[in-house]
Design a protein around this motif. Sequence first.
Motif, mmCIF file in Angstrom:
data_model
loop_
_atom_site.group_PDB
_atom_site.id
_atom_site.type_symbol
_atom_site.label_atom_id
_atom_site.label_comp_id
_atom_site.label_asym_id
_atom_site.label_seq_id
_atom_site.Cartn_x
_atom_site.Cartn_y
_atom_site.Cartn_z
ATOM 1 N N UNK A 142 28.112 -8.357 -48.878
ATOM 2 C CA UNK A 142 27.967 -9.376 -49.925
ATOM 3 C C UNK A 142 27.136 -10.555 -49.415
ATOM 4 N N UNK A 143 27.387 -10.982 -48.185
ATOM 5 C CA UNK A 143 26.611 -12.095 -47.627
ATOM 6 C C UNK A 143 25.131 -11.724 -47.549
ATOM 7 N N UNK A 144 24.845 -10.538 -47.052
ATOM 8 C CA UNK A 144 23.446 -10.097 -46.909
ATOM 9 C C UNK A 144 22.737 -10.107 -48.259
ATOM 10 N N UNK A 145 23.410 -9.654 -49.287
ATOM 11 C CA UNK A 145 22.806 -9.595 -50.619
ATOM 12 C C UNK A 145 22.640 -10.984 -51.236
ATOM 13 N N UNK A 146 23.556 -11.883 -50.949
ATOM 14 C CA UNK A 146 23.531 -13.213 -51.557
ATOM 15 C C UNK A 146 22.627 -14.206 -50.831
ATOM 16 N N UNK A 147 22.232 -13.900 -49.594
ATOM 17 C CA UNK A 147 21.566 -14.904 -48.765
ATOM 18 C C UNK A 147 20.267 -14.399 -48.143
ATOM 19 N N UNK B 21 18.473 -17.105 -45.818
ATOM 20 C CA UNK B 21 19.134 -17.289 -44.522
ATOM 21 C C UNK B 21 18.899 -16.083 -43.625
ATOM 22 N N UNK B 22 18.966 -14.888 -44.198
ATOM 23 C CA UNK B 22 18.727 -13.683 -43.414
ATOM 24 C C UNK B 22 17.303 -13.677 -42.860
ATOM 25 N N UNK B 23 16.336 -14.085 -43.689
ATOM 26 C CA UNK B 23 14.935 -14.104 -43.250
ATOM 27 C C UNK B 23 14.715 -15.160 -42.160
ATOM 28 N N UNK B 24 15.298 -16.334 -42.344
ATOM 29 C CA UNK B 24 15.173 -17.377 -41.334
ATOM 30 C C UNK B 24 15.854 -16.962 -40.031
ATOM 31 N N UNK B 25 16.975 -16.257 -40.158
ATOM 32 C CA UNK B 25 17.670 -15.770 -38.972
ATOM 33 C C UNK B 25 16.806 -14.820 -38.174
ATOM 34 N N UNK B 26 16.104 -13.942 -38.856
ATOM 35 C CA UNK B 26 15.211 -13.005 -38.182
ATOM 36 C C UNK B 26 14.034 -13.745 -37.555
ATOM 37 N N UNK B 27 13.474 -14.692 -38.283
ATOM 38 C CA UNK B 27 12.344 -15.473 -37.761
ATOM 39 C C UNK B 27 12.774 -16.296 -36.535
ATOM 40 N N UNK B 28 13.970 -16.855 -36.583
ATOM 41 C CA UNK B 28 14.450 -17.728 -35.506
ATOM 42 C C UNK B 28 14.649 -16.965 -34.195
ATOM 43 N N UNK B 29 14.926 -15.667 -34.289
ATOM 44 C CA UNK B 29 15.159 -14.875 -33.076
ATOM 45 C C UNK B 29 13.969 -14.910 -32.134
ATOM 46 N N UNK B 30 12.767 -15.160 -32.662
ATOM 47 C CA UNK B 30 11.552 -15.131 -31.855
ATOM 48 C C UNK B 30 11.201 -16.499 -31.266
ATOM 49 N N UNK B 31 11.921 -17.563 -31.687
ATOM 50 C CA UNK B 31 11.589 -18.900 -31.208
ATOM 51 C C UNK B 31 12.775 -19.635 -30.595
ATOM 52 N N UNK B 32 13.977 -19.240 -30.967
ATOM 53 C CA UNK B 32 15.182 -19.919 -30.489
ATOM 54 C C UNK B 32 16.081 -18.926 -29.768
ATOM 55 N N UNK C 265 31.141 -16.308 -38.661
ATOM 56 C CA UNK C 265 31.521 -14.976 -39.130
ATOM 57 C C UNK C 265 30.409 -14.279 -39.898
ATOM 58 N N UNK C 266 29.316 -14.968 -40.166
ATOM 59 C CA UNK C 266 28.261 -14.442 -41.034
ATOM 60 C C UNK C 266 27.316 -13.505 -40.279
ATOM 61 N N UNK C 267 26.705 -12.527 -40.973
ATOM 62 C CA UNK C 267 25.746 -11.619 -40.331
ATOM 63 C C UNK C 267 24.524 -12.331 -39.779
ATOM 64 N N UNK C 268 24.186 -13.464 -40.367
ATOM 65 C CA UNK C 268 23.093 -14.317 -39.907
ATOM 66 C C UNK C 268 23.589 -15.748 -39.983
ATOM 67 N N UNK C 269 23.041 -16.655 -39.170
ATOM 68 C CA UNK C 269 23.421 -18.060 -39.361
ATOM 69 C C UNK C 269 23.172 -18.490 -40.798
#
Length: 463
Positions: A21-26, A29-40, A53-57
Amino acid sequence: MTSSGIAESAISTFTARERQRFIEQNPQSMALGERARHALFGGVPMHWMADWSTPSPLFVSRAKGARFHDVDGHEYLDFCLGDTGSMFGHSPEPIAKAIAEQANNGLTSMLPGEDAVVCGELLAARFGLPYWQVTATATDANRYVLRWARGITERKVLLVFDGCYHGTVDDVMVRCHKGQTQPRSGLIGQAYDLTQYSRSIPFNDVEALEAALAQGDVAALMCEPAMTNIGMVLPAPGFMAKCRELTRKYGSLLIIDETHTISSDIGGCTRLWNLEPDFFVLGKPIAGGVPCAVFSCSSAMAEAMQQARRRASENSHGHGHSGMGTTLSANALAMHCMRANLEQVMTVAAYAHMLPLAKRLADGLRRLIATHRLNWSVTELGARSEFQFCAAPPQTGAEAEAAFHDELQMALHLYLINRGILITPFHNMTLCCPDTSAADVDRLIATLDEALTELLAIPCARE
């Protein structure tokens, strides 16, 4: 096995559904989480921001009062409030105004202004200790106070309670296991043996307290009046008085850290319970969310500090340095915001609003637990409350930790997040701020009721 009473298989099923449900609703946030992995590192600017508790920040776009919005446009009721950093609400109007006022008048100069004098006077009147210093964080304040305590007493050992929270001071990173002090698990890069000069004992254990102090080598007992980071643990009747009595008896100092327990009252537990500390520390919310902390001392300690400085100078060769202080401590922006916070935000009226709401929340949690026939308990301290997966409120840090059920806790937190409500991660703690309403409290209780109803409806949910 914990005392939560809910089967692991049901929690797993419940969590999988909520993650999807979180993945579908956000998506943002999911896209920013993936992008952030390469810089932070770890995908976040500070590693514990990934410990939710979320799949992505969950990426925040703005926050005001008791609410914030994420980048996907969802609004949230916030009962976490920056884990006390925004205890009086996000961006209170007087703080926003103070920031704007100071923005064009200098941010830091390594010199005091009138704000510093006013803040010292206000703090002394509120907490009953005469002399104050300002730091950037409560961790800094605790570190400096410990240095002063060792310098004054000319002793080296620090005494803390098992499961304590005093920021990231190295000396407090110890636990008590089977009566022995040992380094806290998970420490990275620790180069020296912390147990050489740090001693850990159980909270609420007067016998262990006296035995530790009676060795005659303890510079100070550093403690929270109630434990807050291992799960809330309140002091037994008379225990804090014993802390004061026994530290005096054995020549040790008493340091009271109210960075979290300031939720109790406008003067903290220090004034509420007449704790009479030698040193007092308060961080996080003192400047309305702007990084800042303070520490204070009694008149006797102020004199002892001067003597310690003279001894240090006599023993040094050439120009000396206390080893305390950072360039941005007591900067002009923080001081202006602290003054605004003390005068207009952190007020008697604010607590008069917050405390009854927190009581309403704690009582609602107790009714909810009883309705669902769960063997859980609720602990409260002023504007702060917490439900714990144990039948009776814990009396020690070890008891509080034994009640942890990380998977269940995170499943419930995720359910709430997916429905626009945030409580403190790591455990089940809530805070009410001056902008929280009775309707907000009732919504949290109702949503948690729905979560438990759905979770317990899963086949074989009860153990």
